[in-house]
Design an enzyme around this catalytic site. Structure first.
Site, PDB file in Angstrom:
ATOM      1  N   ASP A  41      -6.937  30.906 -35.122  1.00  0.00           N
ATOM      2  CA  ASP A  41      -7.209  29.735 -34.392  1.00  0.00           C
ATOM      3  C   ASP A  41      -6.180  29.363 -33.731  1.00  0.00           C
ATOM      4  OD1 ASP A  41      -9.705  29.481 -35.685  1.00  0.00           O
ATOM      5  OD2 ASP A  41      -9.095  28.386 -36.998  1.00  0.00           O
ATOM      6  N   GLU A  57     -17.871  26.219 -29.870  1.00  0.00           N
ATOM      7  CA  GLU A  57     -16.566  25.963 -30.619  1.00  0.00           C
ATOM      8  C   GLU A  57     -15.276  25.798 -30.095  1.00  0.00           C
ATOM      9  OE1 GLU A  57     -16.916  27.359 -34.860  1.00  0.00           O
ATOM     10  OE2 GLU A  57     -16.069  28.748 -34.127  1.00  0.00           O
TER      11      GLU A  57
HETATM   12  C1  6LW Z   1     -12.342  26.850 -36.629  1.00  0.00           C
HETATM   13  C2  6LW Z   1     -13.524  26.969 -35.837  1.00  0.00           C
HETATM   14  C3  6LW Z   1     -13.445  28.572 -36.164  1.00  0.00           C
HETATM   15  O1  6LW Z   1     -12.618  25.431 -36.756  1.00  0.00           O
HETATM   16  O2  6LW Z   1     -13.341  28.771 -37.278  1.00  0.00           O
HETATM   17  O3  6LW Z   1     -12.631  30.142 -35.423  1.00  0.00           O
HETATM   18  C4  6LW Z   1     -12.970  27.618 -38.040  1.00  0.00           C
HETATM   19  N1  6LW Z   1     -13.442  29.608 -35.295  1.00  0.00           N
HETATM   20  O4  6LW Z   1     -13.204  26.927 -34.556  1.00  0.00           O
HETATM   21  C5  6LW Z   1     -12.648  27.712 -39.023  1.00  0.00           C
HETATM   22  O5  6LW Z   1     -10.855  28.458 -39.009  1.00  0.00           O
END
Ligand code: 6LW
Length: 520
Positions: free
Chosen positions: A15, A187
């Site tokens: 991330d 996300e």
């Molecule tokens: C994070 C989400 C994800 O909150 O994994 O890669 C989760 N994406 O965006 C935890 O790293």
């Protein structure tokens, strides 16, 4: 001309978020239950990265109590605005999924200290913050859709932030629900303004093999957002599982001082079958713009193994950015503890660290006496010189850690005839013996020799040869096997059955020695 050998940060650095101030770049990653939380890296050229500090450094800054492994600090965003660094993040309590965990911290020096959190009162994950050129500040994040049309549909919402009251406006706009019908986990949103237009970038389809990066644009910050017809603009999901790198997604954009554009993003290197013991790592990809849309890795369409950065100095050959080697000293910023500072159990004297047990063991979601560093190389020797002075019921040694329920310990225990060393695999909370040996009294060296999937667990007594106590298999410890979000850590620990006891262990030397693939 400098050259990045991807990944730019090997090991569990997922991330990534990045910002630039003049010629300086700053990057931050998720750290889950580890402490200190949220490492800050600095670079002047995107090639050479140095860790300069952490964001969460004080026990009273955040409450990590009871956070099970792979909960905790998810997906921060770092930005610079008005002479200050702003960082927004979420602390996730897995047993309280609706607890509002989004917070803002600020610092004038990115190396720290960072402020105490300002709680924003919003639940969900992956917050981001956008500073518009009209002075308005927009907070945005992800949550499971309030009125979902399908399972695991999420929505990206935006609300204005008032820096005077330190509160979000009550007015909220949902600006995105995914680029495709049926897509899960849109996300990791980030808003940008480029040439007068607003861009929303998301990660979609879950942080596994189907992960991808999508881009949308609008004339107003609150939308409506139009998806790029080229979405997803970066993914490896069409390559299948028999490739070296999978799971490309969760990106953040930065424009260099020379006007060029770049993205940092996460992906996983697989080895030993479909497994990625090193976790989700940080990669760098060049970006260009065509017809008002970003093109990731133009002409290539996947994460290039090698990236030329025109404004960077040449890196010494064979040195991986952010990689580590050699002796790990007690004050090294790579060390991590679990859910709280080391002063509860560690005393430093010179280059040695003395560890005493706490009330917690490695199987508890607490703060056991544990100091660990990320495994960053598939072939590496991790070796530690220990001087144990253990009392009955205590155990000290090395651990390969995924979490409370999944780890491998190589631990010494006192018996009537001296010490024994035992290798144990705690798998889904159940302990399985992997081997044991008698080792007498006095100092010894314990080691983990990682060669791809195989970990040989070794013990060497002063003046005697090395013995292999047992073997562990990385493919039983990575998140493909266990679930969760983490890569593996190597650590030293001491713990006790029941009461902590009066004994201790002196950790006199820790070496992390990457082994070139040609010698593995
Ligand atoms: C994070 C989400 C994800 O909150 O994994 O890669 C989760 N994406 O965006 C935890 O790293």
């Amino acid at each position: 001309m400098g050259t990045v050998h991807n990944p730019v940060l090997p090991g569990c650095y997922p991330d990534p978020s990045i910002c630039r101030v003049g010629d300086d770049y700053y990057l931050v990653n998720s750290t889950f239950e580890y402490f200190p939380g949220l490492p800050i890296f600095h670079s002047t050229d995107l090639v050479h990265w140095t860790q300069i500090g952490h964001v969460i450094t004080r026990a009273d800054q955040l409450d990590y109590t009871g956070i099970a492994s792979s909960g905790g600090l998810y997906a921060p965003t770092i930005r610079f605005h008005d002479g200050m660094f702003w960082l927004v993040c979420t602390i996730v309590y897995p047993d309280q999924p609706n607890r509002p965990g989004n917070f803002l911290v600020t610092a004038t020096d990115p190396a720290g200290p960072w402020s105490d959190p300002i709680w924003l009162g919003t639940a969900g994950i992956d917050p981001s913050i956008f500073f518009d050129d009209d002075g308005r500040i927009w907070f945005h994040g992800t949550r499971l859709a309030l009125e979902p049309q399908w399972h695991d549909q999420t929505e990206v919402w935006v609300r204005e932030y008032n820096p005077v009251t330190q509160r979000l406006s009550d007015e909220e706009t949902v600006i995105w629900r995914g680029a495709q019908l049926g897509v899960v986990w849109a996300e990791g949103p980030h808003l940008y303004k480029v040439d007068g237009r607003y861009y929303l970038m998301t990660a979609e389809a879950g942080t596994e093999i189907h992960h991808c990066v999508c881009i949308m644009r609008a004339d107003s910050v609150t939308g409506p957002y139009e998806g790029n017809r080229a979405n997803p603009v970066m993914t490896h999901r069409h390559l299948g599982s028999k490739v070296d790198v999978v799971g490309a997604g969760h990106a953040d954009l930065v424009q260099a001082a020379d006007g060029s554009w770049w993205a940092v993003l996460l992906a996983m290197r697989i080895y030993g079958g479909y497994h990625y013991p090193l976790g989700r790592e940080t990669f760098l990809v060049p970006v260009t713009w065509e017809d008002g849309w970003p093109v990731f890795a133009p002409g290539v369409g996947r994460i290039p193994p090698v990236v030329e950065v025109p404004f960077a100095d040449a890196a010494p050959l064979g040195v991986a950015q952010g990689a580590i080697g050699g002796v790990v000293c007690p004050d090294d910023p790579r060390w991590n503890t679990l859910r709280g500072p080391a002063d509860r159990f560690a005393t430093i004297s010179g280059t040695s660290v003395r560890l005493r047990p706490t009330d917690d063991t490695l199987s508890d979601p607490g703060t056991p006496a544990f100091l660990g560093i990320r495994q960053q190389h598939r072939n590496v020797d991790f070796q530690v010189s220990l001087n144990p002075e253990l009392s009955a019921g205590q155990e000290a040694g090395l651990v390969i850690r995924q979490g409370e329920r999944d780890h491998v310990r190589l631990g010494i225990r006192p018996t009537a005839e001296g010490y024994t060393v035992n290798a144990v695999h705690c798998q889904a909370g159940v302990e399985h013996p992997l081997g044991s040996a008698k080792v007498g009294h006095g100092s010894l060296q314990l080691g983990i020799k990682a060669r791809g999937r195989d970990y040989a667990l070794t013990c060497t007594r002063i003046g005697a040869g090395e013995i292999v106590v047992g073997h562990a298999d990385a493919s039983t410890l990575d998140t493909i096997a266990t679930g969760g979000f983490l890569g593996l850590w190597f650590g030293v620990y001491i713990q006790a059955d029941g009461q902590p006891g009066t004994g201790s262990v002196s950790v006199d030397k820790v070496e992390y020695l990457p082994v070139p693939d040609s010698e593995a």
